[in-house]
Design a protein around this motif. Structure first.
Motif, PDB file in Angstrom:
ATOM      1  N   SER A  75       0.826  -1.219   0.000  1.00 14.14           N
ATOM      2  CA  SER A  75       0.000   0.000   0.000  1.00 14.14           C
ATOM      3  C   SER A  75       0.857   1.265   0.000  1.00 14.14           C
ATOM      4  CB  SER A  75      -0.950   0.015   1.207  1.00 14.14           C
ATOM      5  OG  SER A  75      -0.224   0.217   2.408  1.00 14.14           O
ATOM      6  N   LEU A  76       2.157   1.120   0.261  1.00 12.81           N
ATOM      7  CA  LEU A  76       3.065   2.266   0.282  1.00 12.81           C
ATOM      8  C   LEU A  76       3.811   2.438  -1.038  1.00 12.81           C
ATOM      9  CD1 LEU A  76       4.542   1.739   3.858  1.00 12.81           C
ATOM     10  CD2 LEU A  76       2.655   3.231   3.173  1.00 12.81           C
ATOM     11  N   VAL A 108      10.464   3.297   0.301  1.00 10.27           N
ATOM     12  CA  VAL A 108      10.016   2.731   1.576  1.00 10.27           C
ATOM     13  C   VAL A 108      11.200   2.078   2.290  1.00 10.27           C
ATOM     14  CG1 VAL A 108       8.483   1.068   2.709  1.00 10.27           C
ATOM     15  CG2 VAL A 108       7.709   2.257   0.643  1.00 10.27           C
ATOM     16  N   LEU A 109      11.345   2.404   3.559  1.00  6.45           N
ATOM     17  CA  LEU A 109      12.317   1.731   4.402  1.00  6.45           C
ATOM     18  C   LEU A 109      11.543   0.764   5.296  1.00  6.45           C
ATOM     19  CD1 LEU A 109      15.281   1.470   5.415  1.00  6.45           C
ATOM     20  CD2 LEU A 109      14.628   3.075   7.221  1.00  6.45           C
ATOM     21  N   ASN A 119      17.064  -3.830   7.948  1.00  7.65           N
ATOM     22  CA  ASN A 119      16.185  -3.004   7.140  1.00  7.65           C
ATOM     23  C   ASN A 119      16.368  -3.300   5.663  1.00  7.65           C
ATOM     24  OD1 ASN A 119      18.465  -1.498   6.260  1.00  7.65           O
ATOM     25  ND2 ASN A 119      18.231  -0.041   7.924  1.00  7.65           N
ATOM     26  N   PHE A 120      15.368  -2.900   4.903  1.00  4.28           N
ATOM     27  CA  PHE A 120      15.357  -3.030   3.451  1.00  4.28           C
ATOM     28  C   PHE A 120      14.849  -1.718   2.883  1.00  4.28           C
ATOM     29  CE2 PHE A 120      15.119  -7.293   5.037  1.00  4.28           C
ATOM     30  CZ  PHE A 120      15.828  -8.067   4.140  1.00  4.28           C
ATOM     31  N   LEU A 121      15.579  -1.163   1.937  1.00  7.35           N
ATOM     32  CA  LEU A 121      15.155   0.048   1.250  1.00  7.35           C
ATOM     33  C   LEU A 121      14.546  -0.387  -0.069  1.00  7.35           C
ATOM     34  CD1 LEU A 121      15.207   3.094   1.774  1.00  7.35           C
ATOM     35  CD2 LEU A 121      17.405   3.177   0.600  1.00  7.35           C
ATOM     36  N   ILE A 122      13.294   0.016  -0.289  1.00  9.20           N
ATOM     37  CA  ILE A 122      12.520  -0.475  -1.428  1.00  9.20           C
ATOM     38  C   ILE A 122      12.089   0.714  -2.275  1.00  9.20           C
ATOM     39  CG2 ILE A 122      10.437  -1.742  -2.068  1.00  9.20           C
ATOM     40  CD1 ILE A 122      10.676  -3.112   0.722  1.00  9.20           C
ATOM     41  N   ILE A 127      10.946  -2.756  -5.547  1.00  6.47           N
ATOM     42  CA  ILE A 127      12.211  -3.448  -5.767  1.00  6.47           C
ATOM     43  C   ILE A 127      13.201  -3.067  -4.658  1.00  6.47           C
ATOM     44  CG2 ILE A 127      14.119  -3.848  -7.390  1.00  6.47           C
ATOM     45  CD1 ILE A 127      11.281  -4.674  -8.423  1.00  6.47           C
ATOM     46  N   ILE A 128      13.873  -4.051  -4.101  1.00 12.95           N
ATOM     47  CA  ILE A 128      14.872  -3.807  -3.055  1.00 12.95           C
ATOM     48  C   ILE A 128      16.099  -3.149  -3.688  1.00 12.95           C
ATOM     49  CG2 ILE A 128      16.401  -4.869  -1.342  1.00 12.95           C
ATOM     50  CD1 ILE A 128      14.256  -7.133  -1.109  1.00 12.95           C
ATOM     51  N   VAL A 129      16.453  -1.960  -3.181  1.00 14.68           N
ATOM     52  CA  VAL A 129      17.611  -1.236  -3.705  1.00 14.68           C
ATOM     53  C   VAL A 129      18.776  -1.232  -2.718  1.00 14.68           C
ATOM     54  CG1 VAL A 129      16.283   0.190  -5.316  1.00 14.68           C
ATOM     55  CG2 VAL A 129      16.670   1.000  -2.989  1.00 14.68           C
TER      56      VAL A 129
END
Length: 163
Positions: free
Chosen positions: A48-49, A54-55, A134-137, A142-144
């Motif tokens: 939804s984000l 998005v972190l 954490n994952f930065l998306i 897509i995971i960056v």
């Protein structure tokens, strides 16, 4: 016979050369979906984000390094309010501890938990072994970047907004 050999060869190479994106936790993968309840009990899907950076931040109220990083996350949240969303996933098992930590630190972003600790299916989806993680998306899911903290996290986010 030649046709079968040609078809098999073509199929074999296509399987190994294909760079199709998959759902996973590596950089370049599509981030696995998370759909957990927030502090009010309403489910909030990570998808939804989409549309903003998005972190996804895995944390817990009892995790010292997680708590120590929250001021930086608040700083980033305030610096990019319309461009960066933070989706906190708590590993707490007791709602009062979880919601108390959110209130104490004044965390303004989406925080979710199923209060199952390491039995949550999200743990397997994200191959979580320890926190903080954490994952930065990106805006497309897509995971960056992953497992970057402190100045490296801040620099990566700045770089993505300059591009």
């Amino acid at each position: 016979m030649k046709k079968i050999y040609l078809v098999l060869t073509f199929t074999f190479f296509n399987l190994f050369i294909s760079n199709a994106q998959v759902v996973g936790t590596d950089i370049g993968d599509i981030a696995p979906e998370i759909d957990l309840p927030d502090t009010k009990g309403e489910k909030v899907a990570l998808s939804s984000l989409r549309g903003s950076l998005v972190l996804v931040d895995f944390w817990a109220s009892w995790c010292g390094p997680c708590i120590k990083e929250q001021p930086l996350l608040i700083k980033l949240h305030n610096a990019y309010p319309d461009k960066l969303s933070i989706y906190g996933v708590s590993m707490d098992t007791k709602k009062p501890l979880w919601t108390g930590a959110i209130a104490k630190a004044k965390l303004p972003w989406t925080n979710v938990s199923d209060l199952k600790y390491w039995q949550s299916p999200v743990i397997g989806d994200y191959m979580l072994q320890s926190i903080p993680l954490n994952f930065l998306i990106d805006k497309n899911g897509i995971i960056v970047a992953k497992n970057i903290h402190g100045q490296a996290l801040e620099d990566k986010i700045k770089t993505l907004f300059v591009e």
